[in-house]
Enzyme design. Structure first.
Site, PDB file in Angstrom:
ATOM      1  N   HIS A 159      -2.731  10.902   0.848  1.00 34.63           N
ATOM      2  CA  HIS A 159      -2.180  10.662   2.186  1.00 34.63           C
ATOM      3  C   HIS A 159      -1.510  11.975   2.621  1.00 34.63           C
ATOM      4  CE1 HIS A 159      -0.827   7.207   5.001  1.00 34.63           C
ATOM      5  NE2 HIS A 159      -0.498   8.326   5.603  1.00 34.63           N
ATOM      6  N   ARG A 201       0.855  -1.193   0.000  1.00 37.83           N
ATOM      7  CA  ARG A 201       0.000   0.000   0.000  1.00 37.83           C
ATOM      8  C   ARG A 201       0.885   1.235   0.000  1.00 37.83           C
ATOM      9  NH1 ARG A 201      -2.472   3.012   4.779  1.00 37.83           N
ATOM     10  NH2 ARG A 201      -3.691   4.560   3.658  1.00 37.83           N
ATOM     11  N   GLU A 207      -7.285   8.444   6.386  1.00 32.84           N
ATOM     12  CA  GLU A 207      -7.601   9.068   7.669  1.00 32.84           C
ATOM     13  C   GLU A 207      -8.199  10.476   7.542  1.00 32.84           C
ATOM     14  OE1 GLU A 207      -4.410   8.814  10.492  1.00 32.84           O
ATOM     15  OE2 GLU A 207      -4.343   6.643  10.387  1.00 32.84           O
ATOM     16  N   ASN A 238      -7.245   1.856   9.843  1.00 32.33           N
ATOM     17  CA  ASN A 238      -5.931   2.074  10.466  1.00 32.33           C
ATOM     18  C   ASN A 238      -6.126   2.069  11.971  1.00 32.33           C
ATOM     19  OD1 ASN A 238      -4.989   2.506   7.913  1.00 32.33           O
ATOM     20  ND2 ASN A 238      -4.440   4.654   8.207  1.00 32.33           N
ATOM     21  N   TYR A 281      -4.003   1.426  15.883  1.00 36.17           N
ATOM     22  CA  TYR A 281      -2.713   1.221  16.546  1.00 36.17           C
ATOM     23  C   TYR A 281      -2.841   0.949  18.029  1.00 36.17           C
ATOM     24  CZ  TYR A 281      -0.387   3.016  12.382  1.00 36.17           C
ATOM     25  OH  TYR A 281       0.080   3.178  11.101  1.00 36.17           O
ATOM     26  N   GLU A 322      -3.371  -0.159   8.159  1.00 36.69           N
ATOM     27  CA  GLU A 322      -2.178   0.221   8.942  1.00 36.69           C
ATOM     28  C   GLU A 322      -2.304  -0.345  10.341  1.00 36.69           C
ATOM     29  OE1 GLU A 322      -1.187   4.395   9.229  1.00 36.69           O
ATOM     30  OE2 GLU A 322      -1.575   4.691   7.088  1.00 36.69           O
TER      31      GLU A 322
END
Ligand code: FCB
Length: 455
Positions: A122, A78, A167, A293, A295, A346
């Site tokens: 992005h 990606r 995002e 995404n 985390y 991500e």
């Protein structure tokens, strides 16, 4: 006792990057200036005064980087297109050298049997468009759709998966409310309007790309972190829910239910966006995939986010490590929105990695992080989540936005002085996971048939 934890044979193991974070060559071969070039060249914005001028020099070293991806056995990669590299002002004249770069990159990937997953945006808006008001100006939606169509025409014969935005929440709020990211503005009402324009631009771009080729797979990448309560009180639950509704659900709602979450609209009050007739139909059209995404998680108590959570482990970003929350969130997204197939676009962790005297980079904490998250992803699939692939952030250490080069997320270590790449232990481990499509796990930690997310 151990058993092999396996994934479906067509599961797409990948890694992710973004143009500004790795390419460098910020003003070469006709590339235009982006808002991140302008922002990073402004004193005081980026830690240690770092910029993405050179970054990982991927623009010149992409062949070497694809060879390393191939060595890892990646099935997908990606990456994002730098809009000002292909259209220097964002509209009007194109830059043939910029298009050629992405042509060559895609061809190199396909020759290595790696599927390209393209993100159109992005975060590196052409500065010339910022000078026309940036995302606060609704005209951006049309410029973006034109750019999407151009890219689909140029690469659509070889690239099947296209994400519009990476995002949108970060673009809107970090860029226009906290000001931590380019263009560095601080105006909440503007940020909420920007978020709406991004969603409209997404819808228009999807239509434009489908107009070029109806078979392209179109999607969007949403940043979603689970929100947990420290204690199970009604107040904490209500606060956690409000945070969910005003953040990820602010995007999931329009995309999958054609409306903003009512409680969030109420909370924004006179900061709520100007929505024109027809916008919601445009925003909510069918998608082929949803990128997530994720985390870490947020833990709330008494109307606040708690940090540190006692007993928890944190990464170099000061993000808590807590994989089970990811599974619960994926299940919730599935139940609330019935989305199309999901990719984790991500997930990864920053640690203070160094090249050891033995020439290796020993990063056992990253291996543990990834293994825990892969496990939870697999459990979520068992719960019914249609997860098709997983992109580790990131392929290589890179420019981490306002943190400059101080945070290392890569599977590959980058020596920024020499540009030497070194496979970290986690990269070698990941290569084995990909080759076996799974790994040996202890039976007591993974009971796929009995564990459920909400028990
Ligand atoms: C995400 C961004 C990505 C990277 C990671 C650490 O929010 O999409 O570019 O910076 O965080």
């Amino acid at each position: 006792m151990t058993e092999l934890l396996t994934f479906p044979s067509d599961f797409l193991w990948g890694a992710a990057t973004a143009a500004y974070q790795i390419e460098g060559a910020w003003n070469e071969d006709g590339k235009g200036e982006s808002i991140w070039d302008r922002f990073s060249h402004t004193p005081g914005k980026i830690r240690d005064g770092d910029t993405g001028d050179v970054a990982c020099d991927h623009y010149h070293r992409y062949r070497e980087d694809v060879a390393l991806m191939s060595q890892l056995g990646l099935k997908a990669y990606r990456f994002s297109i730098s809009w000002p590299r292909v259209i220097p002002n964002g509209w009007g004249a194109i830059n043939p050298a910029g298009f050629d770069f992405y042509d060559r990159l895609v061809d190199e990937l396909l020759a290595a049997n790696i599927q390209p997953f393209v993100t159109l945006y992005h975060w590196d808006l052409p500065q010339a468009l910022q000078d026309r008001g940036g995302w606060g100006n609704r005209d951006m939606c049309g410029y973006f759709a034109d750019y999407a169509a151009l890219m689909a025409r140029r690469l659509g014969d070889r690239v099947r998966h296209w994400a519009t935005f990476n995002e949108p929440m970060g673009i809107a709020f970090a860029g226009h409310h906290s000001g931590e990211h380019a263009p560095g503005l601080r105006n909440e009402k503007l940020a909420v309007q920007v978020a709406h324009h991004l969603l409209v631009a997404h819808g228009m771009a999807v239509q434009a790309m489908r107009g070029i080729d109806a078979r392209l797979n179109a999607g969007i990448v949403i940043d979603a972190w689970p929100i947990d309560c420290m204690t199970d009180t009604e107040e904490d639950r209500a606060f956690a829910e409000m945070m969910w509704q005003t953040h990820p659900a602010w995007f999931f709602g329009p995309l999958f239910r054609a409306c903003y979450p009512p409680v969030a609209l109420q909370m924004y009050g006179d900061k709520a966006p100007d929505v024109r007739p027809g916008d919601m139909a445009l925003v909510s059209q069918r998608l082929d995939f949803l990128g997530i995404n994720t985390y870490s998680r947020l833990v709330v108590q008494n109307g606040q986010v708690i940090k540190p959570v006692p007993g928890s482990e944190y990464t170099e970003m000061d993000w808590e490590i807590h994989a089970p929350a990811m599974r619960r969130m994926l299940v919730r997204i599935m139940r609330d929105y019935a989305p199309p197939p999901i990719y984790i676009t991500e997930n990864g962790a920053a640690f203070a990695d160094e090249v050891s005297p033995d020439g290796c980079v020993h990063d056992p904490r990253r291996i543990a992080y990834l293994q825990d998250h892969f496990t939870q992803a697999r459990l979520a699939m068992n719960d019914g989540v249609e997860l098709r692939g997983y992109f580790v952030w990131s392929l290589l250490d890179n420019f981490e936005w306002s943190n400059g080069y101080s945070k290392r997320f890569g599977l590959m270590h980058v020596n920024y002085a020499t540009q030497q790449r070194t496979l970290k232990d986690s990269a070698k481990w990941y290569a084995q996971v990909i080759a076996r499509n799974g790994w040996e796990d202890r039976c007591d930690t993974v009971t796929l048939t009995t564990t459920r997310a909400n028990t």
